[in-house]
Design a protein around this motif. Structure first.
Motif, PDB file in Angstrom:
ATOM      1  N   GLN A  12      -3.083  26.919  20.062  1.00  0.00           N
ATOM      2  CA  GLN A  12      -4.223  25.835  20.065  1.00  0.00           C
ATOM      3  C   GLN A  12      -5.288  25.985  21.274  1.00  0.00           C
ATOM      4  O   GLN A  12      -4.905  26.309  22.263  1.00  0.00           O
ATOM      5  N   LEU A  13      -6.441  25.648  20.707  1.00  0.00           N
ATOM      6  CA  LEU A  13      -7.557  25.726  21.769  1.00  0.00           C
ATOM      7  C   LEU A  13      -7.347  24.469  22.566  1.00  0.00           C
ATOM      8  O   LEU A  13      -7.105  23.349  22.192  1.00  0.00           O
ATOM      9  N   LEU A  14      -7.677  24.779  23.868  1.00  0.00           N
ATOM     10  CA  LEU A  14      -7.801  23.690  24.949  1.00  0.00           C
ATOM     11  C   LEU A  14      -9.073  23.298  25.402  1.00  0.00           C
ATOM     12  O   LEU A  14      -9.688  24.231  25.882  1.00  0.00           O
ATOM     13  N   VAL A  15      -9.305  21.926  25.145  1.00  0.00           N
ATOM     14  CA  VAL A  15     -10.632  21.663  25.499  1.00  0.00           C
ATOM     15  C   VAL A  15     -10.554  20.560  26.737  1.00  0.00           C
ATOM     16  O   VAL A  15      -9.926  19.413  26.358  1.00  0.00           O
ATOM     17  N   GLU A  16     -11.379  20.663  27.600  1.00  0.00           N
ATOM     18  CA  GLU A  16     -11.371  19.625  28.802  1.00  0.00           C
ATOM     19  C   GLU A  16     -12.599  18.508  28.613  1.00  0.00           C
ATOM     20  O   GLU A  16     -13.930  19.263  28.431  1.00  0.00           O
ATOM     21  N   LEU A  17     -12.371  17.460  28.402  1.00  0.00           N
ATOM     22  CA  LEU A  17     -13.230  16.375  28.275  1.00  0.00           C
ATOM     23  C   LEU A  17     -13.937  15.928  29.503  1.00  0.00           C
ATOM     24  O   LEU A  17     -13.611  16.317  30.712  1.00  0.00           O
ATOM     25  N   GLY A  18     -14.921  15.314  29.380  1.00  0.00           N
ATOM     26  CA  GLY A  18     -15.841  14.854  30.711  1.00  0.00           C
ATOM     27  C   GLY A  18     -15.046  13.843  31.771  1.00  0.00           C
ATOM     28  O   GLY A  18     -14.986  14.076  32.813  1.00  0.00           O
TER      29      GLY A  18
END
Length: 328
Positions: A301-307
């Motif tokens: 799964q892709l790991l996306v860091e939010l603001g």
């Protein structure tokens, strides 16, 4: 038999008598002659001289079964190979073979497709004589929720094979595209048949733009080919690239099966990931959002860091990387 004859002629380099071929293969002279004629139809130039035998002069860039088979260095991937000059879709054909009981590793290749499809039913441009259209069959003993990781394995195999055969460094646009210079060169589509928690079979279709020098107007700003990116006049061998993809996929597949996840492949995959460290736009049915790609987890799964510093995992949905890709 075609593959064996082509392999013998390649390895010998000179003339091989008809009798020698008969003895090695345990067939008649007529069978050898017929196989040579079939090889010639697939683009092999073979010289036949009385009292000397057969000699391979050259091999045109084709993807006939014998050409690919003579280059394969695998245990099972591609060992059963079905070739079509034209077909509706290699995925449609591999599904038929899967239902008929074909073994794991079965490979279908075609010179052209009339109904090629990409992710979410998008059409895939399938001109004859310049691209790779192939699908292969898998029968892994894994739970259905793990099947999506096989698309990632295919991407790794294609990146590595392209590097080996052309020297070009492509990258993976998670989860199923390969790009060079911000333009798409490869699309990957994985489908499966399941019942409850058991996978009957999985097949993966791959399309690679190899020797095209132009594209339809609607995609010419977003697509490229290996030949265009290499900037060399000679054509790239599609057969060699297919054989290399099969070899590399088998390698990654066996490593994956040992662990059942991406724990052993995560670092290597992220080294091929174009999205890594870049801003991504996740188009989710629940609402789109932006963030920075921080790689993948052990499930692919892709790991996306939010603001705000929190992280989200993305299993499905489209991902667009702004500033790099000219397509969504």
């Amino acid at each position: 038999m075609k593959t064996k004859i082509l392999t013998i002629l390649k390895e010998n380099g000179g003339y091989v008598s008809g009798q020698a071929l008969c003895s090695q293969l345990g067939v008649s002279r007529t069978a050898v002659w017929k196989a040579v004629k079939l090889l010639e139809e697939e683009g092999c130039r073979i010289e036949a001289v009385r009292n000397k035998g057969y000699r391979l002069l050259s091999v045109e860039d084709g993807i006939g079964g014998a050409q690919i088979g003579s280059l394969l260095k695998t245990k099972y991937m591609g060992r059963k190979l079905v070739y079509f000059r034209e077909t509706d879709s290699t995925n449609i054909q591999i599904k038929k073979l899967a239902e008929a009981g074909s073994p794991e590793g079965t490979l279908v290749v075609a010179e052209s497709q009339t109904a090629g499809k990409g992710r979410r039913g998008r059409s895939w441009s399938s001109p004859a004589g310049s691209s790779i259209y192939m699908s292969y069959l898998l029968r892994p003993k894994i739970p259905p929720y793990s099947a999506s990781m096989l698309t990632l394995l295919a991407g790794m195999a294609c990146v590595t094979a392209i590097r080996e055969e052309t020297g070009l460094n492509s990258a993976i646009k998670w989860p199923n595209d390969l790009v060079i210079g911000g333009k798409k060169i490869c699309g990957i589509l994985t489908e499966m048949s399941t019942e409850l928690e058991e996978i009957h079979y999985i097949f993966t279709g791959i399309g690679i733009n190899v020797n095209q020098t132009s594209f339809p107007q609607e995609i010419q700003e977003t697509a490229t080919s290996l030949k265009l990116e290499s900037k060399k006049p000679e054509e790239i061998s599609r057969s060699a690239l297919i054989a290399s993809c099969m070899k590399r996929f088998e390698h990654y597949y066996e490593r994956f099966l040992l662990s059942g996840d991406f724990s052993e492949l995560k670092e290597e995959y992220e080294g091929m990931l174009a999205n890594l460290g870049r801003e991504v736009l996740v188009l989710d049915p629940a609402g789109e959002y932006k963030g920075i790609c921080r790689g993948i987890d052990n499930k692919g799964q892709l790991l996306v860091e939010l603001g705000d510093g929190s992280k989200k995992t993305v299993l499905s949905g489209e991902v667009s990387v702004r500033g790099i890709y000219g397509y969504v």
